[in-house]
Design a protein around this motif. Structure first.
Motif, PDB file in Angstrom:
ATOM      1  N   PRO A  55       0.832  -1.286  -0.184  1.00  0.00           N
ATOM      2  CA  PRO A  55       0.042  -0.086   0.099  1.00  0.00           C
ATOM      3  C   PRO A  55       0.821   1.259   0.126  1.00  0.00           C
ATOM      4  O   PRO A  55       0.524   2.126  -0.626  1.00  0.00           O
ATOM      5  CB  PRO A  55      -0.853  -0.093   1.170  1.00  0.00           C
ATOM      6  N   GLY A  56       1.785   1.316   0.634  1.00  0.00           N
ATOM      7  CA  GLY A  56       2.761   2.478   0.853  1.00  0.00           C
ATOM      8  C   GLY A  56       3.363   2.656  -0.561  1.00  0.00           C
ATOM      9  O   GLY A  56       4.020   4.089  -0.644  1.00  0.00           O
ATOM     10  N   ARG A  57       3.352   2.052  -1.599  1.00  0.00           N
ATOM     11  CA  ARG A  57       3.887   2.171  -2.993  1.00  0.00           C
ATOM     12  C   ARG A  57       2.928   2.692  -3.794  1.00  0.00           C
ATOM     13  O   ARG A  57       3.285   2.280  -4.953  1.00  0.00           O
ATOM     14  CB  ARG A  57       5.111   1.233  -3.376  1.00  0.00           C
ATOM     15  N   MET A  58       1.699   2.576  -3.338  1.00  0.00           N
ATOM     16  CA  MET A  58       0.606   2.928  -4.554  1.00  0.00           C
ATOM     17  C   MET A  58       0.757   3.954  -5.460  1.00  0.00           C
ATOM     18  O   MET A  58       0.652   4.129  -6.459  1.00  0.00           O
ATOM     19  CB  MET A  58      -0.602   3.017  -3.973  1.00  0.00           C
ATOM     20  N   LEU A  59       1.208   5.066  -4.491  1.00  0.00           N
ATOM     21  CA  LEU A  59       1.314   6.556  -5.395  1.00  0.00           C
ATOM     22  C   LEU A  59       2.693   6.917  -5.149  1.00  0.00           C
ATOM     23  O   LEU A  59       3.581   6.674  -4.292  1.00  0.00           O
ATOM     24  CB  LEU A  59       0.478   7.500  -4.635  1.00  0.00           C
ATOM     25  N   ALA A  60       2.952   7.636  -6.390  1.00  0.00           N
ATOM     26  CA  ALA A  60       4.660   8.097  -6.193  1.00  0.00           C
ATOM     27  C   ALA A  60       4.465   9.309  -5.208  1.00  0.00           C
ATOM     28  O   ALA A  60       3.514  10.037  -4.883  1.00  0.00           O
ATOM     29  CB  ALA A  60       4.915   8.682  -7.566  1.00  0.00           C
ATOM     30  N   PRO A  61       5.749   9.746  -4.587  1.00  0.00           N
ATOM     31  CA  PRO A  61       5.834  11.050  -3.869  1.00  0.00           C
ATOM     32  C   PRO A  61       5.162  11.997  -4.402  1.00  0.00           C
ATOM     33  O   PRO A  61       5.599  12.408  -5.548  1.00  0.00           O
ATOM     34  CB  PRO A  61       7.549  11.016  -3.507  1.00  0.00           C
ATOM     35  N   GLY A  62       4.418  12.883  -3.777  1.00  0.00           N
ATOM     36  CA  GLY A  62       3.986  13.933  -4.129  1.00  0.00           C
ATOM     37  C   GLY A  62       2.643  13.848  -4.848  1.00  0.00           C
ATOM     38  O   GLY A  62       2.031  14.949  -5.079  1.00  0.00           O
ATOM     39  N   THR A  63       2.192  12.885  -5.230  1.00  0.00           N
ATOM     40  CA  THR A  63       1.048  12.473  -5.949  1.00  0.00           C
ATOM     41  C   THR A  63      -0.197  12.975  -5.231  1.00  0.00           C
ATOM     42  O   THR A  63      -0.896  13.702  -5.595  1.00  0.00           O
ATOM     43  CB  THR A  63       0.968  10.939  -6.235  1.00  0.00           C
ATOM     44  N   ALA A  64      -0.208  12.680  -3.747  1.00  0.00           N
ATOM     45  CA  ALA A  64      -1.346  13.105  -2.960  1.00  0.00           C
ATOM     46  C   ALA A  64      -1.416  14.767  -3.133  1.00  0.00           C
ATOM     47  O   ALA A  64      -2.713  15.280  -3.222  1.00  0.00           O
ATOM     48  CB  ALA A  64      -1.398  12.666  -1.701  1.00  0.00           C
ATOM     49  N   VAL A  65      -0.462  15.224  -2.891  1.00  0.00           N
ATOM     50  CA  VAL A  65      -0.657  16.935  -2.883  1.00  0.00           C
ATOM     51  C   VAL A  65      -1.036  17.084  -4.302  1.00  0.00           C
ATOM     52  O   VAL A  65      -1.903  18.133  -4.429  1.00  0.00           O
ATOM     53  CB  VAL A  65       0.801  17.472  -2.511  1.00  0.00           C
ATOM     54  N   ALA A  66      -0.354  16.577  -5.601  1.00  0.00           N
ATOM     55  CA  ALA A  66      -0.933  17.021  -6.830  1.00  0.00           C
ATOM     56  C   ALA A  66      -2.374  16.880  -6.999  1.00  0.00           C
ATOM     57  O   ALA A  66      -2.985  17.568  -7.711  1.00  0.00           O
ATOM     58  CB  ALA A  66      -0.219  16.295  -7.821  1.00  0.00           C
ATOM     59  N   LEU A  67      -3.103  15.658  -6.418  1.00  0.00           N
ATOM     60  CA  LEU A  67      -4.223  15.433  -6.544  1.00  0.00           C
ATOM     61  C   LEU A  67      -5.299  16.407  -5.708  1.00  0.00           C
ATOM     62  O   LEU A  67      -6.425  16.674  -6.233  1.00  0.00           O
ATOM     63  CB  LEU A  67      -4.477  14.032  -6.222  1.00  0.00           C
ATOM     64  N   ALA A  68      -4.646  16.758  -4.562  1.00  0.00           N
ATOM     65  CA  ALA A  68      -5.707  17.626  -3.765  1.00  0.00           C
ATOM     66  C   ALA A  68      -5.365  19.104  -4.596  1.00  0.00           C
ATOM     67  O   ALA A  68      -6.427  19.833  -4.382  1.00  0.00           O
ATOM     68  CB  ALA A  68      -4.561  17.787  -2.452  1.00  0.00           C
ATOM     69  N   ALA A  69      -4.261  19.420  -5.184  1.00  0.00           N
ATOM     70  CA  ALA A  69      -4.550  20.750  -5.786  1.00  0.00           C
ATOM     71  C   ALA A  69      -5.279  20.698  -7.042  1.00  0.00           C
ATOM     72  O   ALA A  69      -6.085  21.596  -7.193  1.00  0.00           O
ATOM     73  CB  ALA A  69      -2.878  20.912  -6.310  1.00  0.00           C
ATOM     74  N   ARG A  70      -5.287  19.601  -7.571  1.00  0.00           N
ATOM     75  CA  ARG A  70      -6.371  19.723  -8.873  1.00  0.00           C
ATOM     76  C   ARG A  70      -7.918  19.680  -8.278  1.00  0.00           C
ATOM     77  O   ARG A  70      -8.591  20.430  -8.926  1.00  0.00           O
ATOM     78  CB  ARG A  70      -6.327  18.182  -9.622  1.00  0.00           C
ATOM     79  N   ALA A  71      -8.167  19.030  -6.991  1.00  0.00           N
ATOM     80  CA  ALA A  71      -9.561  18.835  -6.408  1.00  0.00           C
ATOM     81  C   ALA A  71      -9.714  20.524  -6.246  1.00  0.00           C
ATOM     82  O   ALA A  71     -10.730  20.938  -6.375  1.00  0.00           O
ATOM     83  CB  ALA A  71      -9.504  18.161  -5.097  1.00  0.00           C
ATOM     84  N   ALA A  72      -8.825  21.305  -5.686  1.00  0.00           N
ATOM     85  CA  ALA A  72      -9.161  22.856  -5.285  1.00  0.00           C
ATOM     86  C   ALA A  72      -9.290  23.368  -6.585  1.00  0.00           C
ATOM     87  O   ALA A  72     -10.156  24.480  -6.456  1.00  0.00           O
ATOM     88  CB  ALA A  72      -7.972  23.214  -4.457  1.00  0.00           C
ATOM     89  N   TRP A  73      -8.172  23.196  -7.572  1.00  0.00           N
ATOM     90  CA  TRP A  73      -8.477  24.237  -8.662  1.00  0.00           C
ATOM     91  C   TRP A  73      -9.740  23.871  -9.392  1.00  0.00           C
ATOM     92  O   TRP A  73     -10.272  24.893 -10.161  1.00  0.00           O
ATOM     93  CB  TRP A  73      -7.348  23.463  -9.793  1.00  0.00           C
ATOM     94  N   ARG A  74     -10.429  22.569  -9.325  1.00  0.00           N
ATOM     95  CA  ARG A  74     -11.566  22.303  -9.922  1.00  0.00           C
ATOM     96  C   ARG A  74     -12.941  23.068  -9.264  1.00  0.00           C
ATOM     97  O   ARG A  74     -13.892  22.820  -9.623  1.00  0.00           O
ATOM     98  CB  ARG A  74     -11.999  20.817 -10.256  1.00  0.00           C
ATOM     99  N   GLY A  75     -12.545  23.386  -8.105  1.00  0.00           N
ATOM    100  CA  GLY A  75     -13.724  23.881  -7.031  1.00  0.00           C
ATOM    101  C   GLY A  75     -14.304  22.606  -6.474  1.00  0.00           C
ATOM    102  O   GLY A  75     -15.551  23.331  -6.252  1.00  0.00           O
ATOM    103  N   ARG A  76     -13.930  21.736  -6.505  1.00  0.00           N
ATOM    104  CA  ARG A  76     -14.992  20.527  -6.029  1.00  0.00           C
ATOM    105  C   ARG A  76     -14.832  20.587  -4.633  1.00  0.00           C
ATOM    106  O   ARG A  76     -15.585  20.158  -3.923  1.00  0.00           O
ATOM    107  CB  ARG A  76     -14.027  19.013  -6.534  1.00  0.00           C
ATOM    108  N   THR A  77     -13.800  21.130  -3.995  1.00  0.00           N
ATOM    109  CA  THR A  77     -13.555  21.439  -2.407  1.00  0.00           C
ATOM    110  C   THR A  77     -13.014  22.641  -2.364  1.00  0.00           C
ATOM    111  O   THR A  77     -12.368  23.302  -2.960  1.00  0.00           O
ATOM    112  CB  THR A  77     -13.038  20.347  -1.950  1.00  0.00           C
ATOM    113  N   THR A  78     -12.954  23.233  -0.873  1.00  0.00           N
ATOM    114  CA  THR A  78     -12.392  24.212  -0.671  1.00  0.00           C
ATOM    115  C   THR A  78     -10.915  23.915  -0.174  1.00  0.00           C
ATOM    116  O   THR A  78     -10.548  23.163   0.159  1.00  0.00           O
ATOM    117  CB  THR A  78     -13.192  24.838   0.705  1.00  0.00           C
ATOM    118  N   PRO A  79     -10.201  25.049  -0.508  1.00  0.00           N
ATOM    119  CA  PRO A  79      -8.638  24.872   0.178  1.00  0.00           C
ATOM    120  C   PRO A  79      -8.570  24.636   1.633  1.00  0.00           C
ATOM    121  O   PRO A  79      -7.745  23.684   1.906  1.00  0.00           O
ATOM    122  CB  PRO A  79      -8.066  26.343   0.068  1.00  0.00           C
TER     123      PRO A  79
END
Length: 453
Positions: free
Chosen positions: A390-414
């Protein structure tokens, strides 16, 4: 009282017990396995086998019998949520590129027959009531046979493969877990006569709000539909289960469409108040493979693979040293440590998925990305199938990138994004600390009550 001797006595003849019996018999050991059931016999289980589980059946020599049950080979995995659908094929693991969902009445019977063919003696309708001990070591069991008479089997090793409510675990004082987590989900499941041939090779899961639902084609032309609502929405009683099950399906539109022309066969089965755990699983003259020693919420469908694998590995480790108590104790402890190290990361990951919460913004973005990125989709599935930790599912920094995309799309607040990232980071740190501590300190001491005389 009738008394006899064996090299090993196995209590419970389903997945873990049958796997252990097969492997002991292959090593030339005299195995007596006892089970209170009479096979073929069903049991409460959602019974999905990922390719690594199917590979265990092949290693045990049981796969040809299991295939005769007629369950389709599931070569495609589908996951849907928040309007996104991810599809990917299963990666081959030692030549097995498919999953299977085989009802336990057929799966367990195939394992029992394979164990008998291997040379193990399996006795049905035999209820273990006592353990025999000598100078702090377990040396056998006493049981009631079909006629109600009491009999005794003496052996250097007692294998307690008798499930979550293990009699052996209770009698050696190991039934209290040293690590546990209550599930945030309950389980409702039933079988349906499948009306869609095109879906017969796809294992599908959908999430909608707090609900998680699956459709797994299985033997006899059926499809298993499992719903896992949060425990707060669960109710006890058969009439409530039947009503809620239909209501939950209706709340997952894709699942409702999958079952639209299907007919429910039989009643709704339920499992509530689930607790995942590790118990001490090896001591002087005894061991606990399968759910008797370790259990995970069914949300990740890992139980049968682990039962088969660690039943088999237990026998492989113990069979050569059954005649040397000191060497046997070392082999059992090493086996227990190996299982903990393999299963703990998946246990942690399963506990997260079992929280019974809606998809986070990060999970939505992960689904969105994986829907158009076959490599990412494959990485996620490899975690489920135990090919990738499980710890190797996502590359380093991927979670941050996904969160940034979510905020940019306006799906959620910062602020929500920051809270989600904080929670993920906190959980990751906690899990890694638990892993580090477990590896550094090893297993906790055996309960004092284990030394029975």
């Amino acid at each position: 009282m009738r008394s006899e001797s064996a090299d090993v006595v196995v209590v419970g003849s389903r997945c873990a017990g049958a796997a252990a019996a097969i492997e002991f018999a292959r090593h030339g050991r005299r195995v007596i396995a006892l089970d209170s059931a009479r096979f073929p016999s069903d049991t409460l289980s959602t019974h999905l086998l990922w390719p690594t589980g199917v590979a265990e059946l092949e290693t045990l020599g049981a796969l040809p019998r299991v295939l005769k049950a007629g369950a389709p080979q599931l070569r495609t995995a589908l996951a849907g949520g928040s309007g996104h659908t991810v599809r990917t094929d299963f990666a081959a693991v030692p030549g097995i590129g498919y999953a299977m969902c085989v009802r336990r009445i057929a799966l367990d019977a195939a394992l029992v027959d394979t164990a008998r063919e291997s040379g193990a003696q399996l006795r049905e309708g035999a209820l273990v009531t006592e353990l025999v001990a000598d100078a702090g070591r377990i040396t056998g069991v006493r049981y009631r046979d079909r006629s109600g008479a009491t009999a005794e089997v003496l052996a250097p090793l007692v294998v307690g493969a008798d499930g979550r409510r293990s009699t052996v675990a209770r009698l050696v004082g190991a039934d209290i877990p040293y690590r546990s987590a209550d599930s945030g989900r309950a389980c409702y499941f039933a079988y349906w006569a499948d009306a869609y041939p095109a879906w017969r090779t796809t294992a599908a899961q959908w999430r909608a709000g707090e609900l998680l639902g699956t459709a797994f084609p299985c033997d006899d032309g059926l499809v298993l539909c499992l719903i896992q609502p949060p425990v707060a929405r669960a109710e006890r009683g058969q009439s409530a289960a039947a009503r809620l099950y239909r209501e939950f399906i209706a709340e997952i539109p894709e699942l409702a469409a999958r079952l639209r022309d299907c007919t429910q066969i039989g009643r709704v089965r339920t499992a509530a108040d689930l607790t995942s755990y590790f118990r001490r699983s090896a001591g002087p003259g005894w061991a606990l493979p399968g759910d008797a020693g370790h259990f995970k919420d069914p949300v990740t469908a890992q139980g049968i693979r682990d039962a088969l694998r660690y039943g088999r590995l237990l026998a492989a480790a113990a069979a050569p040293v059954l005649d040397d108590p000191r060497a046997l104790d070392r082999a059992l402890r090493d086996w227990e440590l190996e299982r903990e190290r393999d299963c703990l990361p998946v246990y942690q990951w399963t506990n997260r998925l079992a929280r019974g919460e809606p998809m986070t913004a990060l999970e939505t973005e992960l689904y969105r990305a994986a829907a158009s990125d076959p490599e990412l989709a494959a990485r996620v599935l490899e975690v489920m199938t135990r090919v990738r930790p499980p710890g190797r599912m996502l590359a380093p920094g991927t979670a941050v990138a996904l969160a940034a995309r979510a905020a940019w799309r306006g799906r959620t607040t910062p602020i929500t994004v920051a809270d989600t990232l904080f929670r993920e980071a906190r959980d990751t740190v906690r899990d890694r600390h638990e892993l580090w501590t477990a590896r550094r300190r090893g297993l906790p001491p055996l309960p004092a009550t284990v030394a029975v005389d």
